[in-house]
Motif scaffolding. Sequence first.
Motif, short mmCIF file in Angstrom:
data_model
loop_
_atom_site.label_atom_id
_atom_site.label_comp_id
_atom_site.label_asym_id
_atom_site.label_seq_id
_atom_site.Cartn_x
_atom_site.Cartn_y
_atom_site.Cartn_z
N ASP A 189 90.01 51.27 53.67
CA ASP A 189 90.68 50.47 52.63
C ASP A 189 90.81 51.25 51.33
OD1 ASP A 189 90.88 48.38 54.39
OD2 ASP A 189 89.11 47.31 53.64
N ARG A 190 89.73 51.95 50.95
CA ARG A 190 89.76 52.70 49.68
C ARG A 190 90.75 53.85 49.75
NH1 ARG A 190 86.35 56.80 47.25
NH2 ARG A 190 85.11 56.91 49.15
N SER A 191 90.79 54.54 50.88
CA SER A 191 91.70 55.68 51.03
C SER A 191 93.16 55.23 50.99
CB SER A 191 91.41 56.40 52.35
OG SER A 191 92.32 57.46 52.55
N LEU A 192 93.50 54.21 51.78
CA LEU A 192 94.89 53.77 51.81
C LEU A 192 95.30 53.09 50.51
CD1 LEU A 192 95.22 52.42 55.47
CD2 LEU A 192 95.89 54.65 54.54
N SER A 193 94.37 52.42 49.86
CA SER A 193 94.69 51.79 48.57
C SER A 193 94.99 52.84 47.51
CB SER A 193 93.52 50.91 48.11
OG SER A 193 93.35 49.81 48.97
N THR A 194 94.18 53.90 47.47
CA THR A 194 94.38 54.95 46.45
C THR A 194 95.57 55.83 46.77
OG1 THR A 194 91.99 54.98 46.02
CG2 THR A 194 93.29 56.86 45.22
N ASN A 195 95.68 56.25 48.02
CA ASN A 195 96.69 57.25 48.39
C ASN A 195 98.06 56.67 48.70
OD1 ASN A 195 94.82 59.40 48.22
ND2 ASN A 195 94.07 58.97 50.28
N LEU A 196 98.13 55.37 49.00
CA LEU A 196 99.42 54.78 49.37
C LEU A 196 99.77 53.55 48.53
CD1 LEU A 196 101.93 54.53 51.14
CD2 LEU A 196 100.52 53.34 52.85
N LEU A 197 98.93 52.52 48.59
CA LEU A 197 99.27 51.27 47.92
C LEU A 197 99.38 51.44 46.40
CD1 LEU A 197 97.16 48.63 49.87
CD2 LEU A 197 99.60 49.10 50.04
N SER A 198 98.58 52.33 45.83
CA SER A 198 98.64 52.52 44.37
C SER A 198 100.01 52.98 43.92
CB SER A 198 97.58 53.53 43.92
OG SER A 198 97.89 54.84 44.36
N HIS A 199 100.74 53.70 44.79
CA HIS A 199 102.09 54.14 44.44
C HIS A 199 103.03 52.95 44.30
CE1 HIS A 199 101.84 58.65 45.09
NE2 HIS A 199 100.65 58.22 45.50
N PHE A 200 102.89 51.99 45.20
CA PHE A 200 103.69 50.77 45.08
C PHE A 200 103.33 50.03 43.79
CE2 PHE A 200 104.15 51.49 49.62
CZ PHE A 200 105.43 51.04 49.89
#
Length: 369
Positions: A189-200
């Motif tokens: 969750d932390r990896s995908l939130s920082t590396n992907l979702l944060s861009h959105f």
Amino acid sequence: MPPSPPPQYATPPQRDSWFAPLSIDLIVKVFKTTFFHPFIAWIVPLCFRAQNMFWDAPPMLVSIAWAALISLSWIAGAINDRMAYGLPREVDLSDEVIVITGGASGLGLLIAEVYGMRGATVAVLDVVEMENGEARGVTYYKCDVTDKDQLARVAAKIERDLGTPTVLINNAAIVIGKPLLDLTFPEIDRSLSTNLLSHFYTLKTFLPALARSEIGGTIVTVSSVIGTVGAAGLTDYAAAKAGISALHRSLAAELRQSHPEIRTVLVTPGQLSTPLFYGVQTPNRFLAPIVEPVDVAKEVIAAIDNGRNAAIGMPLYARWINWYTVLPAGLQAVARRVAGVDMAMKTFVGRAGAKKGGKEKQELAIQAF
């Protein structure tokens, strides 16, 4: 007092050969500024003519044909860039408000300090304090870019304190560096939130401000070649980087229709010499040299300064990495074994071990600009 460049991170001891600095990138760069440059190519027939060689002499004809071919190639490249990326926008650094996520260290901090020194207004967003403390022209905002509410509050504060943002550099990233079987659900969750979702989240937060800016704007997305090839030990990171590359291309297509005054820059580097991938060994420094952040920063800054759309790939193989996907499966497997991409994370240490034995440089990186 001028800001200090990012600290020099300790690297694992390794024995370099005398030709270690030599790489295919260096060779291509030398040829591009000599034999493959139109100016140099036309010097050759002019020198022949200065020696009273006739125009129909074979050496003269060959040199003229070569110079014409190189010139046509450069013209074709310029036409291709214009067709692909359109006209640049006007950029005046005194009017630019640059927002950089993950700008407290590494590549983000380097770009922030350079722009701060050159008179732009820079806002750095990060969950950790800036490595060099305060820097001229740079304002630090502690912000978790995976938290939509924090982003909204910080965006409002930036607009109140500094003005309407005109440049967004999405640079925040983390690397956990574990096989999928060893990853916990919170780590995923932390990896995908920082590396992907944060861009959105950052795009949804800051894009409206860029859209209403009278001088246009620029969006920079920092992706990775790992998003194309994948790698053992980087399932979460590779998935996120592939996602943001696709996000960037789709967003660029949308903006060309709705807001053509906004420029987009996609950065796809190979292994960077930053603490994010500390400990990772490059199996072949000739074909896949480690990229210095200062070199990537130069390209990013040049694209923003020139107000142009761009796709930046470094080193050389990163610009051709999409061809990997069209290779037959057998050749892909051979390429992976030769490159050693799936063994590179065996020595991964990460940011936690990056500063062991490290000490600050005082003069190098910023002066390179």
